[in-house]
Design a protein around this motif. Structure first.
Motif, PDB file in Angstrom:
ATOM      1  N   ALA A  14     -24.460   0.011  68.730  1.00  0.00           N
ATOM      2  CA  ALA A  14     -23.443   0.048  69.779  1.00  0.00           C
ATOM      3  C   ALA A  14     -22.704  -1.289  69.851  1.00  0.00           C
ATOM      4  O   ALA A  14     -21.479  -1.318  70.050  1.00  0.00           O
ATOM      5  N   THR A  15     -23.412  -2.410  69.687  1.00  0.00           N
ATOM      6  CA  THR A  15     -22.736  -3.713  69.727  1.00  0.00           C
ATOM      7  C   THR A  15     -21.785  -3.872  68.551  1.00  0.00           C
ATOM      8  O   THR A  15     -20.753  -4.541  68.675  1.00  0.00           O
ATOM      9  N   PHE A  16     -22.108  -3.257  67.409  1.00  0.00           N
ATOM     10  CA  PHE A  16     -21.220  -3.360  66.249  1.00  0.00           C
ATOM     11  C   PHE A  16     -19.821  -2.838  66.565  1.00  0.00           C
ATOM     12  O   PHE A  16     -18.831  -3.323  66.008  1.00  0.00           O
ATOM     13  N   LEU A  17     -19.737  -1.846  67.433  1.00  0.00           N
ATOM     14  CA  LEU A  17     -18.445  -1.249  67.760  1.00  0.00           C
ATOM     15  C   LEU A  17     -17.508  -2.244  68.444  1.00  0.00           C
ATOM     16  O   LEU A  17     -16.289  -2.055  68.431  1.00  0.00           O
ATOM     17  N   ASP A  18     -18.078  -3.290  69.049  1.00  0.00           N
ATOM     18  CA  ASP A  18     -17.261  -4.259  69.782  1.00  0.00           C
ATOM     19  C   ASP A  18     -16.635  -5.322  68.882  1.00  0.00           C
ATOM     20  O   ASP A  18     -15.765  -6.071  69.332  1.00  0.00           O
ATOM     21  N   TYR A  19     -17.076  -5.411  67.634  1.00  0.00           N
ATOM     22  CA  TYR A  19     -16.630  -6.492  66.745  1.00  0.00           C
ATOM     23  C   TYR A  19     -15.596  -5.953  65.766  1.00  0.00           C
ATOM     24  O   TYR A  19     -15.940  -5.323  64.761  1.00  0.00           O
ATOM     25  N   HIS A  20     -14.334  -6.177  66.080  1.00  0.00           N
ATOM     26  CA  HIS A  20     -13.266  -5.645  65.235  1.00  0.00           C
ATOM     27  C   HIS A  20     -12.006  -6.473  65.431  1.00  0.00           C
ATOM     28  O   HIS A  20     -11.869  -7.245  66.384  1.00  0.00           O
ATOM     29  N   LEU A  21     -11.081  -6.308  64.486  1.00  0.00           N
ATOM     30  CA  LEU A  21      -9.776  -6.961  64.562  1.00  0.00           C
ATOM     31  C   LEU A  21      -8.662  -5.925  64.547  1.00  0.00           C
ATOM     32  O   LEU A  21      -7.551  -6.191  64.100  1.00  0.00           O
TER      33      LEU A  21
END
Length: 207
Positions: A123-130
């Motif tokens: 779920a935390t991976f979903l927050d890391y984006h550009l």
């Protein structure tokens, strides 16, 4: 991981930021130029920074969670962020038990991200984006490194390079050089030599 070097501060002291996968930075307010926010690197908002190195480049960390769990984006957003999903928890546990790749991602990722459960980690991976125009906010020269056999982030460096609108270079490492693994493991002397050659050229031009 991303490493960035800043132009000298008015006092004459150079400022340097190291922005890793676990750092969530937004518009800088603290003296060090970083605050916790939405998973965006500080280089997107602090235009004092002279150069950025993405080693290796990642455009959307959530893509890895989606690929590993065979979910589409909407389903991943709904189920990974749910208070309870025993079926998905069981599927994640089975995948961890079945393969060393996802087991390493979960073991190392939970430690780095401070997640309590494997599903919470994804779920935390979903927050890391550009996405959503964030990559386009980078204005400094950027080096995006790409490993030909990166088992975690295949295609991500190319996506990042495609969305950047700043001066940019895509540096590809292949098996011919023995540098095709994630972050050029096993050939880091070669990788760092090329990275610092690029950085030396960029900082010399901007001096």
């Amino acid at each position: 991981m991303c490493r960035s070097a800043a132009r000298p501060a008015p006092s004459g002291r150079p400022r340097t930021w190291v922005v890793g996968a676990q750092d969530r930075c937004a518009e800088p307010r603290a003296p060090q130029g970083r605050v916790e926010d939405e998973g965006h690197p500080v280089t997107c908002f602090d235009h004092r920074i002279a150069a950025l190195i993405a080693l290796d480049g990642v455009y959307d960390l959530g893509d890895m969670a989606i690929d590993l769990l065979s979910l589409d984006r909407a389903e991943a957003e709904r189920r990974l962020r749910a208070d309870r999903d025993p079926e998905l928890d069981a599927a994640v546990d089975a995948a961890v038990a079945a393969g060393p790749k996802i087991r390493w991602v979960v073991d190392q990722g939970m430690y780095v991200m401070g997640a309590d459960t494997p599903r919470g980690l994804f779920a935390t991976f979903l927050d890391y984006h550009l996405r959503d125009g964030i990559a386009q906010k980078v204005t400094c020269p950027t080096l995006v490194c790409s490993a030909a056999d990166d088992v975690f982030f295949e295609g991500q460096p190319e996506l990042l390079h495609e969305h950047l609108t700043c001066p940019k270079t895509l540096l590809e490492f292949t098996d011919v050089l023995g540098a095709d693994a994630h972050c050029q493991a096993g050939a880091q002397r070669l990788a760092f030599a090329r990275v610092y050659d690029w950085l030396d050229d960029v900082l010399t031009e901007s001096a």
